[in-house]
Design a protein around this motif. Structure first.
Motif, PDB file in Angstrom:
ATOM      1  N   TYR A 100       0.917  -1.150  -0.055  1.00 49.55           N
ATOM      2  CA  TYR A 100       0.046   0.088   0.041  1.00 49.55           C
ATOM      3  C   TYR A 100       0.834   1.102  -0.159  1.00 49.55           C
ATOM      4  CZ  TYR A 100       0.860  -0.084   5.008  1.00 49.55           C
ATOM      5  OH  TYR A 100       1.490  -0.087   6.363  1.00 49.55           O
ATOM      6  N   ALA A 101       0.177   2.317  -0.493  1.00 48.15           N
ATOM      7  CA  ALA A 101       0.790   3.780  -0.529  1.00 48.15           C
ATOM      8  C   ALA A 101      -0.347   4.246   0.541  1.00 48.15           C
ATOM      9  CB  ALA A 101       0.773   4.225  -2.087  1.00 48.15           C
ATOM     10  N   GLY A 151      -2.746   6.041   2.600  1.00 50.22           N
ATOM     11  CA  GLY A 151      -3.647   7.212   2.239  1.00 50.22           C
ATOM     12  C   GLY A 151      -3.901   7.254   0.738  1.00 50.22           C
ATOM     13  N   GLU A 152      -3.456   6.367   0.231  1.00 46.90           N
ATOM     14  CA  GLU A 152      -3.682   6.585  -1.403  1.00 46.90           C
ATOM     15  C   GLU A 152      -4.358   5.357  -1.961  1.00 46.90           C
ATOM     16  OE1 GLU A 152      -0.136   7.783  -3.337  1.00 46.90           O
ATOM     17  OE2 GLU A 152       0.290   9.266  -2.188  1.00 46.90           O
ATOM     18  N   ARG A 153      -3.550   4.193  -1.702  1.00 46.05           N
ATOM     19  CA  ARG A 153      -4.091   2.956  -2.346  1.00 46.05           C
ATOM     20  C   ARG A 153      -3.631   1.405  -1.516  1.00 46.05           C
ATOM     21  NH1 ARG A 153      -0.188   4.172  -5.861  1.00 46.05           N
ATOM     22  NH2 ARG A 153      -1.376   6.090  -6.525  1.00 46.05           N
ATOM     23  N   GLU A 172      -7.215  -3.279  -6.825  1.00 45.35           N
ATOM     24  CA  GLU A 172      -6.769  -1.949  -6.159  1.00 45.35           C
ATOM     25  C   GLU A 172      -7.935  -1.345  -5.379  1.00 45.35           C
ATOM     26  OE1 GLU A 172      -3.516   0.378  -9.331  1.00 45.35           O
ATOM     27  OE2 GLU A 172      -5.152   1.523  -7.963  1.00 45.35           O
ATOM     28  N   ASP A 211      -9.038   2.234  -3.519  1.00 40.36           N
ATOM     29  CA  ASP A 211      -8.743   3.564  -3.397  1.00 40.36           C
ATOM     30  C   ASP A 211      -8.774   4.153  -1.967  1.00 40.36           C
ATOM     31  OD1 ASP A 211      -8.469   6.306  -3.692  1.00 40.36           O
ATOM     32  OD2 ASP A 211      -9.961   6.714  -4.924  1.00 40.36           O
ATOM     33  N   GLY A 252      -7.852   7.039  -0.790  1.00 43.49           N
ATOM     34  CA  GLY A 252      -8.244   8.382  -0.769  1.00 43.49           C
ATOM     35  C   GLY A 252      -9.849   8.530  -0.642  1.00 43.49           C
ATOM     36  N   PRO A 254     -10.967   5.939   3.070  1.00 40.35           N
ATOM     37  CA  PRO A 254      -9.750   5.578   4.215  1.00 40.35           C
ATOM     38  C   PRO A 254      -9.786   4.636   5.049  1.00 40.35           C
ATOM     39  CG  PRO A 254     -10.445   7.988   4.261  1.00 40.35           C
ATOM     40  CD  PRO A 254     -11.632   7.464   3.508  1.00 40.35           C
ATOM     41  N   ARG A 281       4.805   6.218   5.226  1.00 38.00           N
ATOM     42  CA  ARG A 281       5.578   7.170   4.807  1.00 38.00           C
ATOM     43  C   ARG A 281       6.887   7.529   5.430  1.00 38.00           C
ATOM     44  NH1 ARG A 281       1.247  11.686   5.028  1.00 38.00           N
ATOM     45  NH2 ARG A 281       1.413  10.954   7.248  1.00 38.00           N
ATOM     46  N   THR A 294      -2.280  14.860   8.077  1.00 44.52           N
ATOM     47  CA  THR A 294      -2.406  13.763   6.953  1.00 44.52           C
ATOM     48  C   THR A 294      -2.633  12.372   7.159  1.00 44.52           C
ATOM     49  OG1 THR A 294      -0.056  14.016   6.766  1.00 44.52           O
ATOM     50  CG2 THR A 294      -1.447  15.383   5.325  1.00 44.52           C
ATOM     51  N   GLN A 311      -6.162  12.007   7.655  1.00 52.60           N
ATOM     52  CA  GLN A 311      -7.041  12.090   6.808  1.00 52.60           C
ATOM     53  C   GLN A 311      -8.088  12.746   7.183  1.00 52.60           C
ATOM     54  OE1 GLN A 311      -6.684   7.870   5.335  1.00 52.60           O
ATOM     55  NE2 GLN A 311      -6.273   9.066   3.819  1.00 52.60           N
TER      56      GLN A 311
END
Ligand SMILES: [Zn+2]
Length: 403
Positions: free
Chosen positions: A38-39, A41-43, A87, A89, A91, A94, A128, A190, A193
Protein backbone atom coordinates in the motif's frame (compact mmCIF):
# COMPACT_ATOMS: atom_id res chain seq x y z
CA UNK A 1 -28.54 -60.15 -5.40
CA UNK A 2 -30.55 -56.90 -5.40
CA UNK A 3 -29.03 -56.15 -2.01
CA UNK A 4 -25.53 -56.49 -3.54
CA UNK A 5 -26.34 -54.00 -6.33
CA UNK A 6 -27.67 -51.58 -3.77
CA UNK A 7 -24.50 -51.82 -1.67
CA UNK A 8 -22.32 -51.32 -4.78
CA UNK A 9 -24.29 -48.28 -5.83
CA UNK A 10 -24.00 -46.87 -2.31
CA UNK A 11 -20.25 -47.47 -2.28
CA UNK A 12 -19.89 -45.83 -5.70
CA UNK A 13 -21.85 -42.78 -4.58
CA UNK A 14 -19.84 -42.54 -1.39
CA UNK A 15 -16.54 -42.70 -3.26
CA UNK A 16 -17.76 -40.08 -5.74
CA UNK A 17 -18.87 -37.79 -2.97
CA UNK A 18 -15.67 -38.24 -1.00
CA UNK A 19 -13.73 -37.64 -4.24
CA UNK A 20 -15.60 -34.37 -4.74
CA UNK A 21 -15.06 -33.41 -1.12
CA UNK A 22 -11.38 -34.22 -1.48
CA UNK A 23 -11.13 -32.18 -4.67
CA UNK A 24 -12.88 -29.30 -2.95
CA UNK A 25 -10.64 -29.56 0.12
CA UNK A 26 -7.59 -29.62 -2.17
CA UNK A 27 -8.73 -26.50 -4.03
CA UNK A 28 -9.53 -24.76 -0.77
CA UNK A 29 -6.09 -25.61 0.52
CA UNK A 30 -4.41 -24.10 -2.54
CA UNK A 31 -2.85 -20.89 -1.53
CA UNK A 32 -2.66 -18.31 -4.29
CA UNK A 33 -0.12 -16.35 -2.25
CA UNK A 34 -2.36 -13.33 -1.87
CA UNK A 35 -0.35 -10.35 -0.63
CA UNK A 36 -0.92 -6.65 -0.18
CA UNK A 37 1.18 -3.51 -0.67
CA UNK A 38 0.00 0.00 0.00
CA UNK A 39 0.78 3.64 -0.46
CA UNK A 40 -0.46 5.16 2.80
CA UNK A 41 -3.58 7.26 2.31
CA UNK A 42 -3.63 6.52 -1.43
CA UNK A 43 -4.27 2.89 -2.38
CA UNK A 44 -4.11 -0.76 -1.40
CA UNK A 45 -2.77 -3.16 -4.03
CA UNK A 46 -3.58 -6.86 -3.64
CA UNK A 47 -1.74 -9.43 -5.75
CA UNK A 48 -1.49 -13.19 -6.04
CA UNK A 49 -0.67 -15.97 -8.52
CA UNK A 50 -3.35 -18.46 -9.56
CA UNK A 51 -2.05 -21.95 -10.50
CA UNK A 52 -2.97 -23.28 -13.98
CA UNK A 53 -4.85 -26.12 -12.31
CA UNK A 54 -7.19 -23.78 -10.52
CA UNK A 55 -9.04 -21.41 -12.82
CA UNK A 56 -10.85 -18.85 -10.67
CA UNK A 57 -13.87 -16.91 -11.92
CA UNK A 58 -15.11 -13.55 -10.63
CA UNK A 59 -12.53 -13.21 -7.86
CA UNK A 60 -13.37 -10.67 -5.16
CA UNK A 61 -11.03 -9.51 -2.41
CA UNK A 62 -12.73 -9.10 0.96
CA UNK A 63 -11.12 -7.35 3.90
CA UNK A 64 -12.05 -6.58 7.46
CA UNK A 65 -10.62 -3.53 9.19
CA UNK A 66 -10.19 -3.78 12.96
CA UNK A 67 -13.23 -2.39 14.87
CA UNK A 68 -15.28 -1.86 11.67
CA UNK A 69 -18.57 -3.75 11.43
CA UNK A 70 -18.79 -3.68 7.63
CA UNK A 71 -16.62 -5.99 5.54
CA UNK A 72 -15.08 -4.11 2.62
CA UNK A 73 -14.49 -5.60 -0.82
CA UNK A 74 -13.05 -4.90 -4.22
CA UNK A 75 -13.16 -6.82 -7.51
CA UNK A 76 -9.95 -8.45 -8.69
CA UNK A 77 -8.66 -9.05 -12.21
CA UNK A 78 -6.80 -12.11 -13.49
CA UNK A 79 -4.29 -11.75 -16.32
CA UNK A 80 -3.68 -14.37 -19.02
CA UNK A 81 -0.70 -15.54 -17.00
CA UNK A 82 -2.80 -16.09 -13.88
CA UNK A 83 -1.68 -12.97 -12.08
CA UNK A 84 -4.43 -11.73 -9.79
CA UNK A 85 -4.51 -8.01 -8.93
CA UNK A 86 -6.92 -5.62 -7.25
CA UNK A 87 -6.70 -1.97 -6.26
CA UNK A 88 -8.60 -0.14 -3.56
CA UNK A 89 -8.79 3.66 -3.40
CA UNK A 90 -7.84 4.82 0.11
CA UNK A 91 -8.26 8.48 -0.83
CA UNK A 92 -11.99 7.94 -1.33
CA UNK A 93 -12.42 5.35 1.42
CA UNK A 94 -9.71 5.76 4.01
CA UNK A 95 -8.71 3.18 6.58
CA UNK A 96 -7.78 4.39 10.05
CA UNK A 97 -4.05 4.50 10.46
CA UNK A 98 -2.55 1.73 12.63
CA UNK A 99 -5.53 -0.63 12.27
CA UNK A 100 -5.11 -4.34 11.69
CA UNK A 101 -6.63 -5.59 8.43
CA UNK A 102 -7.58 -9.21 7.59
CA UNK A 103 -8.06 -10.08 3.91
CA UNK A 104 -8.89 -13.02 1.66
CA UNK A 105 -10.17 -13.79 -1.84
CA UNK A 106 -13.38 -15.54 -2.80
CA UNK A 107 -14.15 -16.84 -6.30
CA UNK A 108 -16.04 -19.46 -8.31
CA UNK A 109 -14.23 -22.61 -9.46
CA UNK A 110 -14.73 -24.19 -12.89
CA UNK A 111 -17.08 -26.78 -11.38
CA UNK A 112 -19.29 -24.04 -9.91
CA UNK A 113 -18.05 -24.57 -6.38
CA UNK A 114 -16.92 -21.59 -4.36
CA UNK A 115 -13.32 -21.00 -3.45
CA UNK A 116 -12.07 -19.12 -0.39
CA UNK A 117 -8.37 -18.48 0.06
CA UNK A 118 -6.58 -18.61 3.41
CA UNK A 119 -6.67 -15.29 5.29
CA UNK A 120 -3.79 -12.87 5.42
CA UNK A 121 -3.26 -10.01 7.86
CA UNK A 122 -1.45 -6.72 7.74
CA UNK A 123 -1.02 -3.74 10.00
CA UNK A 124 -1.90 -0.49 8.24
CA UNK A 125 0.92 1.61 9.59
CA UNK A 126 1.84 5.07 8.30
CA UNK A 127 4.63 3.79 6.08
CA UNK A 128 5.57 7.24 4.79
CA UNK A 129 8.09 7.37 7.65
CA UNK A 130 10.80 5.14 9.05
CA UNK A 131 9.53 4.63 12.58
CA UNK A 132 11.90 3.84 15.40
CA UNK A 133 10.52 2.06 18.42
CA UNK A 134 11.12 2.10 22.16
CA UNK A 135 9.09 0.39 24.84
CA UNK A 136 8.60 0.51 28.60
CA UNK A 137 5.76 -0.75 30.82
CA UNK A 138 2.42 0.06 29.20
CA UNK A 139 3.82 2.17 26.40
CA UNK A 140 5.41 1.71 23.02
CA UNK A 141 6.59 4.95 21.46
CA UNK A 142 7.28 5.38 17.75
CA UNK A 143 9.13 8.33 16.29
CA UNK A 144 11.04 9.28 13.16
CA UNK A 145 12.58 12.61 14.07
CA UNK A 146 14.77 13.06 17.14
CA UNK A 147 17.09 10.87 19.18
CA UNK A 148 16.59 8.22 21.86
CA UNK A 149 16.58 10.91 24.57
CA UNK A 150 13.47 12.33 22.88
CA UNK A 151 11.89 8.86 22.91
CA UNK A 152 12.78 8.35 26.56
CA UNK A 153 11.18 11.73 27.36
CA UNK A 154 8.01 10.50 25.68
CA UNK A 155 8.02 7.39 27.88
CA UNK A 156 8.72 9.39 31.04
CA UNK A 157 5.94 11.87 30.34
CA UNK A 158 3.59 8.99 29.48
CA UNK A 159 4.26 7.39 32.87
CA UNK A 160 3.85 10.66 34.72
CA UNK A 161 0.70 11.45 32.75
CA UNK A 162 -0.68 8.00 33.45
CA UNK A 163 -0.26 8.59 37.17
CA UNK A 164 -2.25 11.84 36.82
CA UNK A 165 -4.99 10.31 34.71
CA UNK A 166 -5.36 7.23 36.92
CA UNK A 167 -5.65 9.40 40.01
CA UNK A 168 -8.22 11.63 38.35
CA UNK A 169 -10.38 8.75 37.13
CA UNK A 170 -9.61 6.39 40.01
CA UNK A 171 -8.92 3.72 37.41
CA UNK A 172 -6.07 1.66 36.08
CA UNK A 173 -4.76 1.27 32.57
CA UNK A 174 -5.10 -2.38 31.56
CA UNK A 175 -4.10 -2.49 27.88
CA UNK A 176 -0.96 -1.23 26.21
CA UNK A 177 -0.87 2.11 24.40
CA UNK A 178 0.98 2.94 21.20
CA UNK A 179 2.23 6.51 20.92
CA UNK A 180 3.14 7.90 17.49
CA UNK A 181 5.10 11.15 17.61
CA UNK A 182 4.92 13.17 14.39
CA UNK A 183 7.40 15.98 13.83
CA UNK A 184 4.82 18.48 12.62
CA UNK A 185 1.10 19.03 13.02
CA UNK A 186 0.73 18.94 9.24
CA UNK A 187 2.28 15.47 8.99
CA UNK A 188 0.08 14.22 11.82
CA UNK A 189 -3.09 15.63 10.26
CA UNK A 190 -2.47 13.90 6.94
CA UNK A 191 -2.29 10.62 8.88
CA UNK A 192 -5.75 11.34 10.27
CA UNK A 193 -7.03 12.08 6.75
CA UNK A 194 -10.55 13.47 6.96
CA UNK A 195 -10.99 12.76 10.64
CA UNK A 196 -9.36 15.76 12.29
CA UNK A 197 -10.00 19.47 11.98
CA UNK A 198 -7.15 21.52 10.59
CA UNK A 199 -6.23 23.01 13.98
CA UNK A 200 -5.93 19.69 15.87
CA UNK A 201 -2.55 19.14 17.60
CA UNK A 202 -3.05 15.60 18.88
CA UNK A 203 -5.59 12.83 18.44
CA UNK A 204 -6.55 9.48 19.94
CA UNK A 205 -8.33 6.43 18.62
CA UNK A 206 -9.15 5.06 22.07
CA UNK A 207 -10.59 1.81 20.69
CA UNK A 208 -7.26 1.06 18.98
CA UNK A 209 -5.23 2.23 21.99
CA UNK A 210 -3.33 4.54 19.66
CA UNK A 211 -2.44 8.21 20.09
CA UNK A 212 -1.09 10.64 17.50
CA UNK A 213 1.04 13.54 18.70
CA UNK A 214 2.61 16.47 16.91
CA UNK A 215 5.84 17.53 18.59
CA UNK A 216 7.97 19.95 16.58
CA UNK A 217 11.48 20.32 17.97
CA UNK A 218 12.14 23.50 19.94
CA UNK A 219 11.79 24.97 23.42
CA UNK A 220 8.06 24.16 23.61
CA UNK A 221 8.48 20.47 22.81
CA UNK A 222 8.53 19.19 26.38
CA UNK A 223 5.51 21.36 27.33
CA UNK A 224 3.62 20.08 24.28
CA UNK A 225 4.35 16.52 25.43
CA UNK A 226 3.14 17.31 28.93
CA UNK A 227 -0.12 18.60 27.52
CA UNK A 228 -0.79 16.12 24.74
CA UNK A 229 0.16 12.77 26.29
CA UNK A 230 -1.82 12.94 29.58
CA UNK A 231 -4.76 14.40 27.65
CA UNK A 232 -4.94 11.60 25.08
CA UNK A 233 -4.18 9.00 27.75
CA UNK A 234 -7.25 10.12 29.71
CA UNK A 235 -9.44 9.50 26.66
CA UNK A 236 -7.96 5.99 26.34
CA UNK A 237 -8.39 5.27 30.05
CA UNK A 238 -12.03 6.44 29.92
CA UNK A 239 -12.63 4.21 26.90
CA UNK A 240 -11.07 1.20 28.62
CA UNK A 241 -13.28 1.74 31.66
CA UNK A 242 -16.55 2.50 29.88
CA UNK A 243 -16.42 0.53 26.63
CA UNK A 244 -19.35 1.51 24.45
CA UNK A 245 -20.61 3.82 27.24
CA UNK A 246 -17.68 6.09 26.32
CA UNK A 247 -19.66 7.47 23.38
CA UNK A 248 -22.39 8.67 25.75
CA UNK A 249 -20.09 11.04 27.61
CA UNK A 250 -20.93 14.67 26.84
CA UNK A 251 -18.09 16.20 24.85
CA UNK A 252 -17.52 18.91 27.48
CA UNK A 253 -16.95 16.22 30.15
CA UNK A 254 -14.73 13.96 28.02
CA UNK A 255 -12.56 16.89 26.92
CA UNK A 256 -12.78 18.57 30.32
CA UNK A 257 -11.41 15.52 32.13
CA UNK A 258 -8.68 15.01 29.53
CA UNK A 259 -7.58 18.65 29.86
CA UNK A 260 -7.68 18.61 33.68
CA UNK A 261 -5.23 15.66 33.55
CA UNK A 262 -2.66 17.65 31.54
CA UNK A 263 0.63 18.05 33.41
CA UNK A 264 1.17 21.50 31.99
CA UNK A 265 -2.16 23.34 31.79
CA UNK A 266 -2.71 25.41 28.69
CA UNK A 267 -2.01 29.04 29.70
CA UNK A 268 -4.10 30.36 26.78
CA UNK A 269 -7.29 29.05 28.37
CA UNK A 270 -7.23 31.68 31.13
CA UNK A 271 -6.79 34.46 28.60
CA UNK A 272 -9.63 33.09 26.45
CA UNK A 273 -11.94 32.86 29.46
CA UNK A 274 -11.04 36.40 30.52
CA UNK A 275 -11.89 37.69 27.05
CA UNK A 276 -15.16 35.73 26.96
CA UNK A 277 -16.10 37.26 30.29
CA UNK A 278 -15.29 40.76 29.06
CA UNK A 279 -17.32 40.35 25.88
CA UNK A 280 -20.03 38.25 27.50
CA UNK A 281 -19.22 35.62 24.86
CA UNK A 282 -19.39 32.44 26.94
CA UNK A 283 -20.81 29.41 25.15
CA UNK A 284 -23.48 27.81 27.37
CA UNK A 285 -22.12 24.46 28.68
CA UNK A 286 -25.39 22.96 27.45
CA UNK A 287 -24.33 23.78 23.88
CA UNK A 288 -21.14 21.68 24.37
CA UNK A 289 -22.87 18.37 25.11
CA UNK A 290 -22.89 16.92 21.58
CA UNK A 291 -19.86 18.57 20.08
CA UNK A 292 -17.58 21.58 19.99
CA UNK A 293 -17.62 24.38 17.40
CA UNK A 294 -15.62 23.38 14.34
CA UNK A 295 -13.82 26.69 13.88
CA UNK A 296 -10.54 27.11 15.75
CA UNK A 297 -11.48 30.07 17.98
CA UNK A 298 -14.86 28.59 18.97
CA UNK A 299 -13.24 25.23 19.65
CA UNK A 300 -10.46 26.70 21.84
CA UNK A 301 -13.01 28.59 23.92
CA UNK A 302 -15.05 25.39 24.24
CA UNK A 303 -11.96 23.51 25.52
CA UNK A 304 -11.19 26.34 27.95
CA UNK A 305 -14.75 26.35 29.31
CA UNK A 306 -15.00 22.54 29.50
CA UNK A 307 -11.73 22.39 31.46
CA UNK A 308 -12.72 25.12 33.88
CA UNK A 309 -16.26 23.78 34.36
CA UNK A 310 -15.02 20.20 34.99
CA UNK A 311 -12.46 21.49 37.48
CA UNK A 312 -15.24 23.45 39.21
CA UNK A 313 -17.36 20.26 39.52
CA UNK A 314 -14.39 18.34 40.93
CA UNK A 315 -13.50 21.02 43.45
CA UNK A 316 -17.04 21.64 44.55
CA UNK A 317 -18.44 18.10 44.70
CA UNK A 318 -15.33 15.90 44.89
CA UNK A 319 -14.08 12.99 42.84
CA UNK A 320 -16.60 10.40 44.10
CA UNK A 321 -19.44 12.45 42.64
CA UNK A 322 -17.40 12.77 39.45
CA UNK A 323 -17.21 8.96 39.26
CA UNK A 324 -20.97 8.87 39.71
CA UNK A 325 -21.46 11.44 36.95
CA UNK A 326 -19.25 9.49 34.54
CA UNK A 327 -21.08 6.26 35.34
CA UNK A 328 -24.52 7.90 34.96
CA UNK A 329 -23.56 9.08 31.48
CA UNK A 330 -21.99 5.74 30.56
CA UNK A 331 -25.28 4.08 31.44
CA UNK A 332 -27.06 6.24 28.91
CA UNK A 333 -28.40 9.29 30.76
CA UNK A 334 -28.56 12.39 28.60
CA UNK A 335 -26.49 15.50 29.20
CA UNK A 336 -29.03 17.22 31.49
CA UNK A 337 -30.26 14.13 33.34
CA UNK A 338 -26.75 12.96 34.24
CA UNK A 339 -25.99 16.25 35.99
CA UNK A 340 -29.40 16.44 37.67
CA UNK A 341 -29.19 12.84 38.95
CA UNK A 342 -25.65 13.32 40.26
CA UNK A 343 -25.73 16.79 41.78
CA UNK A 344 -29.45 17.46 42.24
CA UNK A 345 -29.13 20.67 40.23
CA UNK A 346 -29.72 21.57 36.62
CA UNK A 347 -26.87 22.01 34.16
CA UNK A 348 -27.75 25.65 33.45
CA UNK A 349 -27.82 26.43 37.19
CA UNK A 350 -24.39 24.86 37.70
CA UNK A 351 -23.17 26.71 34.62
CA UNK A 352 -24.20 30.01 36.28
CA UNK A 353 -22.65 28.99 39.60
CA UNK A 354 -19.40 28.07 37.87
CA UNK A 355 -19.17 31.47 36.16
CA UNK A 356 -19.91 33.26 39.40
CA UNK A 357 -17.36 31.21 41.37
CA UNK A 358 -14.67 31.13 38.70
CA UNK A 359 -14.91 34.71 37.48
CA UNK A 360 -16.77 36.45 40.30
CA UNK A 361 -19.39 36.95 37.67
CA UNK A 362 -22.62 38.37 38.89
CA UNK A 363 -25.23 38.33 36.18
CA UNK A 364 -26.57 41.80 37.12
CA UNK A 365 -23.17 43.40 37.26
CA UNK A 366 -22.06 41.77 34.02
CA UNK A 367 -25.28 42.98 32.41
CA UNK A 368 -24.60 46.46 33.77
CA UNK A 369 -21.03 46.29 32.49
CA UNK A 370 -22.31 45.62 29.02
CA UNK A 371 -24.99 48.26 29.18
CA UNK A 372 -22.68 50.93 30.58
CA UNK A 373 -21.73 52.63 27.29
CA UNK A 374 -25.42 52.83 26.36
CA UNK A 375 -26.38 54.14 29.79
CA UNK A 376 -23.80 56.90 29.48
CA UNK A 377 -25.11 57.79 26.02
CA UNK A 378 -28.70 57.78 27.29
CA UNK A 379 -27.80 59.98 30.21
CA UNK A 380 -26.04 62.36 27.89
CA UNK A 381 -29.06 62.50 25.56
CA UNK A 382 -31.40 63.20 28.48
CA UNK A 383 -29.09 65.56 30.32
CA UNK A 384 -28.20 67.90 27.45
CA UNK A 385 -31.79 69.27 26.99
CA UNK A 386 -32.21 69.45 30.78
CA UNK A 387 -28.98 71.40 31.09
CA UNK A 388 -30.02 73.67 28.24
CA UNK A 389 -33.39 74.36 29.88
CA UNK A 390 -31.70 74.95 33.19
CA UNK A 391 -29.14 77.30 31.71
CA UNK A 392 -31.77 79.37 29.77
CA UNK A 393 -33.88 79.64 32.92
CA UNK A 394 -31.01 80.70 35.07
CA UNK A 395 -29.96 83.26 32.44
CA UNK A 396 -33.43 84.87 32.21
CA UNK A 397 -33.61 86.31 35.72
CA UNK A 398 -30.07 87.56 35.45
CA UNK A 399 -30.94 89.40 32.24
CA UNK A 400 -33.93 90.85 34.03
CA UNK A 401 -31.81 92.11 36.87
CA UNK A 402 -29.28 93.41 34.45
CA UNK A 403 -31.89 94.98 32.30
ZN1 LIG B 1 -9.32 15.49 23.70
Amino acid sequence: MRQKVKTRLLLLMLSLLSGLALERARSQAIDIGLEVDYAFGERLIFHGQIPDTLPLLQPIIFFEVETELQTRSTEAKVSDFGKLTAEYDLGAQPIRAFSQVDYWVEAILADGQSYTSPRGTFFYTDNRYEWQERQADHFRVYWYSGDTVFAQNLLDVANEGLHNAEELLQGELTDGVDIYAYATAQEMRTALQSRGQNWVGAHTDPDLGVMFLSLPSGPEQRLDMERQIPHELTHILLYQELGSGYDNLPVWLNEGLASVAELYPNPDYLILLGKARQNDAFLPIESLCQGFPRDASGAYLAYAEATSFTRFLLQRFGSNSMQQLISNYAQGMDCQRGIQATYGESLSRLDRQWRRDAFGENMLSSALDNLMPWLILMLAVLLIPLLLIFSTRSRKPSSQTNG
